[in-house]
Design a protein around this motif. Structure first.
Motif, PDB file in Angstrom:
ATOM      1  N   GLU A   1       0.807  -1.223   0.000  1.00  0.00           N
ATOM      2  CA  GLU A   1       0.000   0.000   0.000  1.00  0.00           C
ATOM      3  C   GLU A   1       0.839   1.271   0.000  1.00  0.00           C
ATOM      4  OE1 GLU A   1      -2.700  -0.165   3.241  1.00  0.00           O
ATOM      5  OE2 GLU A   1      -3.915  -1.794   2.389  1.00  0.00           O
ATOM      6  N   LYS A   2       2.062   1.206   0.540  1.00  0.00           N
ATOM      7  CA  LYS A   2       2.869   2.413   0.684  1.00  0.00           C
ATOM      8  C   LYS A   2       4.073   2.474  -0.240  1.00  0.00           C
ATOM      9  CE  LYS A   2       3.953   4.208   4.566  1.00  0.00           C
ATOM     10  NZ  LYS A   2       4.510   4.428   5.921  1.00  0.00           N
ATOM     11  N   TYR A   3       4.637   1.305  -0.603  1.00  0.00           N
ATOM     12  CA  TYR A   3       5.942   1.308  -1.269  1.00  0.00           C
ATOM     13  C   TYR A   3       5.924   0.532  -2.587  1.00  0.00           C
ATOM     14  CZ  TYR A   3       7.857   3.018   3.145  1.00  0.00           C
ATOM     15  OH  TYR A   3       8.131   3.779   4.264  1.00  0.00           O
ATOM     16  N   LEU A   4       6.753   1.024  -3.501  1.00  0.00           N
ATOM     17  CA  LEU A   4       7.112   0.264  -4.700  1.00  0.00           C
ATOM     18  C   LEU A   4       8.466  -0.373  -4.421  1.00  0.00           C
ATOM     19  CD1 LEU A   4       6.780  -0.489  -7.742  1.00  0.00           C
ATOM     20  CD2 LEU A   4       8.184   1.533  -8.216  1.00  0.00           C
ATOM     21  N   TYR A   5       8.535  -1.705  -4.467  1.00  0.00           N
ATOM     22  CA  TYR A   5       9.752  -2.424  -4.142  1.00  0.00           C
ATOM     23  C   TYR A   5      10.556  -2.708  -5.401  1.00  0.00           C
ATOM     24  CZ  TYR A   5       8.050  -3.265   0.591  1.00  0.00           C
ATOM     25  OH  TYR A   5       7.627  -3.105   1.887  1.00  0.00           O
ATOM     26  N   VAL A   6      11.848  -2.449  -5.321  1.00  0.00           N
ATOM     27  CA  VAL A   6      12.786  -2.864  -6.362  1.00  0.00           C
ATOM     28  C   VAL A   6      13.616  -3.991  -5.754  1.00  0.00           C
ATOM     29  CG1 VAL A   6      14.692  -2.189  -7.852  1.00  0.00           C
ATOM     30  CG2 VAL A   6      12.840  -0.570  -7.390  1.00  0.00           C
ATOM     31  N   ASN A   7      13.301  -5.221  -6.153  1.00  0.00           N
ATOM     32  CA  ASN A   7      13.909  -6.402  -5.537  1.00  0.00           C
ATOM     33  C   ASN A   7      15.219  -6.817  -6.181  1.00  0.00           C
ATOM     34  OD1 ASN A   7      11.569  -6.800  -3.816  1.00  0.00           O
ATOM     35  ND2 ASN A   7      10.518  -7.588  -5.628  1.00  0.00           N
TER      36      ASN A   7
ATOM     37  N   GLU B   1       6.720   9.531 -14.239  1.00  0.00           N
ATOM     38  CA  GLU B   1       5.519  10.272 -13.838  1.00  0.00           C
ATOM     39  C   GLU B   1       5.569  10.434 -12.324  1.00  0.00           C
ATOM     40  OE1 GLU B   1       3.489  11.507 -15.952  1.00  0.00           O
ATOM     41  OE2 GLU B   1       3.969  10.403 -17.788  1.00  0.00           O
ATOM     42  N   ASN B   2       4.728  11.296 -11.778  1.00  0.00           N
ATOM     43  CA  ASN B   2       4.654  11.426 -10.328  1.00  0.00           C
ATOM     44  C   ASN B   2       4.304  10.079  -9.709  1.00  0.00           C
ATOM     45  OD1 ASN B   2       5.184  14.157 -10.476  1.00  0.00           O
ATOM     46  ND2 ASN B   2       3.040  14.773 -10.292  1.00  0.00           N
ATOM     47  N   MET B   3       5.063   9.677  -8.703  1.00  0.00           N
ATOM     48  CA  MET B   3       4.818   8.395  -8.057  1.00  0.00           C
ATOM     49  C   MET B   3       3.770   8.532  -6.962  1.00  0.00           C
ATOM     50  SD  MET B   3       8.685   6.769  -7.761  1.00  0.00           S
ATOM     51  CE  MET B   3       8.046   5.215  -7.076  1.00  0.00           C
ATOM     52  N   ALA B   4       2.943   7.507  -6.825  1.00  0.00           N
ATOM     53  CA  ALA B   4       1.971   7.475  -5.734  1.00  0.00           C
ATOM     54  C   ALA B   4       2.562   6.804  -4.498  1.00  0.00           C
ATOM     55  CB  ALA B   4       0.717   6.739  -6.177  1.00  0.00           C
ATOM     56  N   LYS B   5       3.601   5.972  -4.709  1.00  0.00           N
ATOM     57  CA  LYS B   5       4.215   5.233  -3.614  1.00  0.00           C
ATOM     58  C   LYS B   5       5.702   5.546  -3.542  1.00  0.00           C
ATOM     59  CE  LYS B   5       0.836   1.527  -4.132  1.00  0.00           C
ATOM     60  NZ  LYS B   5       0.583   0.113  -4.415  1.00  0.00           N
ATOM     61  N   ALA B   6       6.241   5.443  -2.343  1.00  0.00           N
ATOM     62  CA  ALA B   6       7.669   5.702  -2.163  1.00  0.00           C
ATOM     63  C   ALA B   6       8.482   4.475  -2.575  1.00  0.00           C
ATOM     64  CB  ALA B   6       7.951   6.047  -0.707  1.00  0.00           C
ATOM     65  N   PRO B   7       9.700   4.674  -3.072  1.00  0.00           N
ATOM     66  CA  PRO B   7      10.543   3.527  -3.455  1.00  0.00           C
ATOM     67  C   PRO B   7      11.116   2.809  -2.234  1.00  0.00           C
ATOM     68  CG  PRO B   7      11.242   5.586  -4.533  1.00  0.00           C
ATOM     69  CD  PRO B   7      10.307   5.958  -3.437  1.00  0.00           C
TER      70      PRO B   7
ATOM     71  N   LYS C   1      19.781  11.817   3.584  1.00  0.00           N
ATOM     72  CA  LYS C   1      19.654  10.824   4.656  1.00  0.00           C
ATOM     73  C   LYS C   1      18.187  10.526   4.923  1.00  0.00           C
ATOM     74  CE  LYS C   1      24.111  10.718   5.630  1.00  0.00           C
ATOM     75  NZ  LYS C   1      24.924   9.502   5.377  1.00  0.00           N
ATOM     76  N   ASP C   2      17.355  10.865   3.986  1.00  0.00           N
ATOM     77  CA  ASP C   2      15.911  10.773   4.161  1.00  0.00           C
ATOM     78  C   ASP C   2      15.421   9.357   3.850  1.00  0.00           C
ATOM     79  OD1 ASP C   2      13.528  11.797   4.912  1.00  0.00           O
ATOM     80  OD2 ASP C   2      13.119  12.882   3.053  1.00  0.00           O
ATOM     81  N   PHE C   3      15.949   8.387   4.590  1.00  0.00           N
ATOM     82  CA  PHE C   3      15.586   6.994   4.349  1.00  0.00           C
ATOM     83  C   PHE C   3      15.863   6.174   5.599  1.00  0.00           C
ATOM     84  CE2 PHE C   3      20.041   7.449   3.169  1.00  0.00           C
ATOM     85  CZ  PHE C   3      20.639   6.373   3.819  1.00  0.00           C
TER      86      PHE C   3
ATOM     87  N   ALA D   1      11.737   8.111   2.074  1.00  0.00           N
ATOM     88  CA  ALA D   1      10.694   8.721   2.901  1.00  0.00           C
ATOM     89  C   ALA D   1       9.473   9.199   2.124  1.00  0.00           C
ATOM     90  CB  ALA D   1      11.290   9.895   3.691  1.00  0.00           C
ATOM     91  N   ARG D   2       9.582   9.377   0.820  1.00  0.00           N
ATOM     92  CA  ARG D   2       8.441   9.953   0.085  1.00  0.00           C
ATOM     93  C   ARG D   2       8.440   9.449  -1.359  1.00  0.00           C
ATOM     94  NH1 ARG D   2      10.290  13.555  -3.571  1.00  0.00           N
ATOM     95  NH2 ARG D   2      12.347  14.525  -3.237  1.00  0.00           N
ATOM     96  N   PRO D   3       7.298   9.559  -2.038  1.00  0.00           N
ATOM     97  CA  PRO D   3       7.268   9.249  -3.473  1.00  0.00           C
ATOM     98  C   PRO D   3       8.081  10.272  -4.260  1.00  0.00           C
ATOM     99  CG  PRO D   3       5.053   9.243  -2.518  1.00  0.00           C
ATOM    100  CD  PRO D   3       5.954   9.852  -1.499  1.00  0.00           C
ATOM    101  N   LEU D   4       8.606   9.874  -5.384  1.00  0.00           N
ATOM    102  CA  LEU D   4       9.336  10.778  -6.264  1.00  0.00           C
ATOM    103  C   LEU D   4       8.364  11.504  -7.193  1.00  0.00           C
ATOM    104  CD1 LEU D   4      12.398   8.581  -7.363  1.00  0.00           C
ATOM    105  CD2 LEU D   4      12.270  10.204  -5.458  1.00  0.00           C
ATOM    106  N   LYS D   5       8.750  12.699  -7.549  1.00  0.00           N
ATOM    107  CA  LYS D   5       7.979  13.442  -8.538  1.00  0.00           C
ATOM    108  C   LYS D   5       8.536  13.177  -9.932  1.00  0.00           C
ATOM    109  CE  LYS D   5       6.912  17.139  -5.253  1.00  0.00           C
ATOM    110  NZ  LYS D   5       7.054  18.591  -4.942  1.00  0.00           N
TER     111      LYS D   5
END
Length: 745
Positions: free
Chosen positions: A582-588, A617-623, A645-647, A657-661
């Motif tokens: 619900e919150k994150y897009l995972y890069v595995n 595009e603007n992301m809805a979820k944080a990486p 250091k925002d992680f 900490a946040r989605p990317l624009k």
């Protein structure tokens, strides 16, 4: 006259090339050595060691402790005055270990009052040599005494007692140790690999190979069995040859390969091949329905006779794993249905599942147990899993019941108890069974299936893997921690690694543990990628030679099991790169690619140890990006080129900490270092750089002693040189002789 002689010589060579005498990697039964070819050639046989294989095919297995033995069989063909020879190498398995049992593990069961008692059909025993294994258990009558019951029995064929305690409770707690699913993978058709990377190039080569295949040849055995015209196609070869009992399995893998390739590329030419193959298989299935003695729904590349013979306990090589082949065909049709939306595939598949239930549901459990325990003949591949997946689509109770007729208590009971009994078990025969248990957990949520699957994964990856993630030598598991005793030219079967990463992919969404994806990526990049031919011939290694100066051989026409899975594994590279909650897009996986489904992002990996994610595009979820285990959490993170250091880092993942624009970039940098990896025996070591296992390019047949790290000079992004020897990532060694294991300095 000369032309006639040339023709006779050509016929003789064709006849010799067509000889197939079974899977010679694991010989434990007598061989059938043909004395005549289809066109009249006469064959005579010689054995390099008659004490192990006589010229008539009679096999005498070495005593245990002598080790398995390689025997060269030479056949001489004669035809119209011409003679020629062909050689075969057979690996005769040594006899099983003597079963000197020193202990029997008691059984403990907790049940809610009123639930039926089902005592295990096997007991876990300890042997004098320290290994644990299973033996059939014979139980006497259950004695119930209030909240406590007891059963006594004995280990079959012995006087050794086995005890079971059953604890009855008014209600067994509804709490479960099985986790809930935490994320979902992004479907393959929403991902594309970036061009120019080793993964993309290997995938492209396999797609071209699939497009070049003759569909009518892939249908040859099915049409022949169904009494239909073969449309002038050439017969299949190797394990799919006319005289082979496994024919049809390659066609099943081919269907899966096509379906995966279509999902991975969207190429309409592939969809055309899928539709043709499926429509023609439907015609074959209809033709079988009109033949006397065939149950409705049957489809295979041979008659039902193999299934009849299995129920009579007929051994290999008279039959060869009919349900293994059926699984490949059904799995191929399932993939065409679910990955390519070919609904006709379902019209074939669901009656096949009905046929399985009709065939097996009438058999006693004791018959099933004996069938499934028969080495090679009773191997049933992923039948448990494919029937579960079909049940998930149809919701027919009969399909679920049929799936659970393939339960193998000899494997499942000790795995549920977290006991390692894998020694001397066939690796790739049993990994798909665990995949089936995990499929059952995914669909039905049974805690016991989670325990079986996750315990098996932990047992295998902690004690049975080579440095490249592969398992098994001569296809067999050996004792935990002893892989360095089996550094041969028959190490790490490709099929087994293919199925281990499938199992890992199933379990990971319930754990979101970066260490699991470390194993996945190591196996993918250092075994699966290395097992692929670097031409467009579709070749795959059966085994990965890990002895000194080992050279790879790519199967291109033998149509082995690994050739079949190779048609799929090249196109699974992108399958589990991305996932989301619900919150994150995972890069595995650090595999350069683009994501088109949901979040629109691209990742690049132009430097070893550097991943750059760009939001299109603007992301809805944080990486959330996996930090490879070899990086030890030492990372530098940049947003739009500026360090941040925002992680946070947890369980091997960096959570931003946040989605990317739109057009923002997130860059994760690590510092790859040349590393020496210890092995369980402390006698050997491996060399690694970043995600790569490095191979020394040398045909020296003696072990190389690894130089000190300060002796190495870097010559390229992941290339090194020391003492005149080049060290490169294992996949790049290709056909060159190389070393992967080294003596310690």
């Amino acid at each position: 006259m000369e032309n006639e002689k040339n023709t006779a010589q050509e016929i003789l060579q064709e006849e010799l090339a067509a000889i197939y005498i079974g899977n010679l990697n694991t010989v434990d039964e007598d061989l059938i050595l043909p004395e005549q070819g289809k066109k009249g050639c006469r064959f005579t046989w010689e054995s390099g060691e008659e004490r192990f294989i006589e010229p008539n095919g009679k096999v005498h297995r070495p005593l245990h402790g002598m080790g398995s033995r390689k025997v060269i069989l030479t056949v001489t063909g004669e035809y119209q005055g011409c003679t020629a020879q062909r050689r075969f190498e057979a690996n005769v398995l040594q006899q099983e270990k003597t079963m000197d049992i020193t202990g029997v593990r008691p059984v403990k069961i907790r049940l809610a009052c009123g639930c039926p008692v089902c005592l295990p059909s096997v007991a876990i025993v300890t042997c004098a040599d320290g290994r644990r294994t299973t033996r059939p258990a014979e139980w006497s009558e259950l004695v119930k005494n209030g909240a406590y019951s007891r059963a006594e029995g004995r280990v079959e064929g012995t006087e050794l007692p086995v005890e079971a305690e059953i604890f009855w409770e008014d209600s067994v707690s509804g709490e479960t140790s099985a986790p809930e699913k935490k994320l979902e993978y992004i479907a393959m058709n929403g991902v594309r690999l970036a061009e120019g990377t080793p993964y993309a190039e290997a995938q492209e080569r396999m797609v071209k190979f699939l497009l070049a295949q003759d569909d009518d040849q892939m249908l040859y055995n099915f049409r022949t069995a169904a009494g239909l015209s073969t449309q002038g196609a050439e017969p299949m070869t190797g394990w799919d040859a006319d005289e082979c009992k496994l024919k049809g399995h390659t066609t099943g893998h081919y269907l899966s390969g096509l379906a995966l390739a279509y999902a991975a590329t969207g190429d309409e030419r592939i969809l055309e091949k899928i539709n043709y193959m499926v429509s023609e298989l439907r015609i074959c299935q209809k033709a079988f329905e009109g033949k006397e003695g065939y149950r409705p729904g049957f489809l295979s590349a041979y008659s039902e006779e193999q299934f009849d013979l299995l129920e009579q306990y007929t051994k290999y090589p008279e039959i060869w794993a009919p349900y293994y082949t059926l699984d490949k065909i059904m799995s191929g049709l399932y993939d065409c249905l679910t990955l390519a939306s070919c609904h006709l595939a379902g019209e074939i598949l669901f009656p096949m599942a009905d046929w399985v239930y009709d065939r097996l549901s009438r058999l006693d459990q004791s018959v099933l147990n004996k069938m499934w325990s028969m080495y090679i003949a009773g191997e049933y591949g992923g039948m448990y899993g494919i029937m579960i997946k079909i049940y998930a689509l149809t919701k027919k109770p009969e399909h679920l019941k049929a799936a659970r007729l393939f339960l193998n208590e000899k494997l499942f009971y000790p795995m549920e108890e977290n006991c390692d009994t894998l020694e001397d078990m066939h690796a790739n025969q049993h990994i798909p069974q665990i995949i089936g248990a995990m499929d059952d957990f995914i669909v039905n949520g049974r805690e016991q299936d989670w325990k079986i699957s996750s315990n098996f994964w932990n047992i295998v990856t902690s004690g049975h893997t080579y440095c490249i993630g592969g398992v098994g030598e001569t296809e067999m598991f050996h004792r935990a921690g002893t892989t360095c005793d089996y550094l041969t030219d028959k190490a790490a079967e490709s099929c087994a690694s293919y199925n281990m990463i499938r199992l890992t992919g199933q379990i990971f969404p319930y754990t979101v543990d970066g260490a699991m994806m470390d194993y996945y990526e190591n196996t993918l990049s250092n075994h699966i990628l290395a097992s692929a031919s670097q031409t467009e011939d579709g070749g795959t290694t059966y085994f990965m030679p890990l002895g000194p100066g080992g050279k790879r051989f790519y199967d291109t026409d033998e149509n082995t099991c690994c050739h079949g899975t190779g048609m799929e594994s090249r196109i699974r590279y992108q399958g589990n790169i991305y996932a989301a909650d619900e919150k994150y897009l995972y890069v595995n996986l650090w595999i350069a690619s683009q994501l088109f489904s949901g979040e629109k992002v691209s990742i690049r990996t132009e430097e070893e140890g550097c991943l750059k994610l760009t939001a299109r595009e603007n992301m809805a979820k944080a990486p959330a990006i996996r930090i490879p285990g070899w990086a030890e959490g030492k990372v530098t993170v940049l947003v739009n080129g500026e360090e941040t250091k925002d992680f946070t880092i947890q369980n091997g993942y960096l959570y931003f900490a946040r989605p990317l624009k739109r057009k923002e970039t997130l860059e994760v940098r690590t510092v790859p270092e040349l590393r020496v990896l210890a092995t369980p025996d402390e006698k050997f070591v491996n060399l690694a750089y970043g995600s790569h296992i490095l191979a020394a390019l040398s045909d020296q047949q003696e072990w190389i002693t690894l130089p000190a790290l300060d002796a190495f000079r870097q010559t390229g992004s992941s290339h090194f040189e020391a003492n005149g020897i080049r060290y490169v990532p294992l996949p790049e060694a290709d056909l060159q002789a190389c070393h992967v294991y080294f003596h310690k300095k």
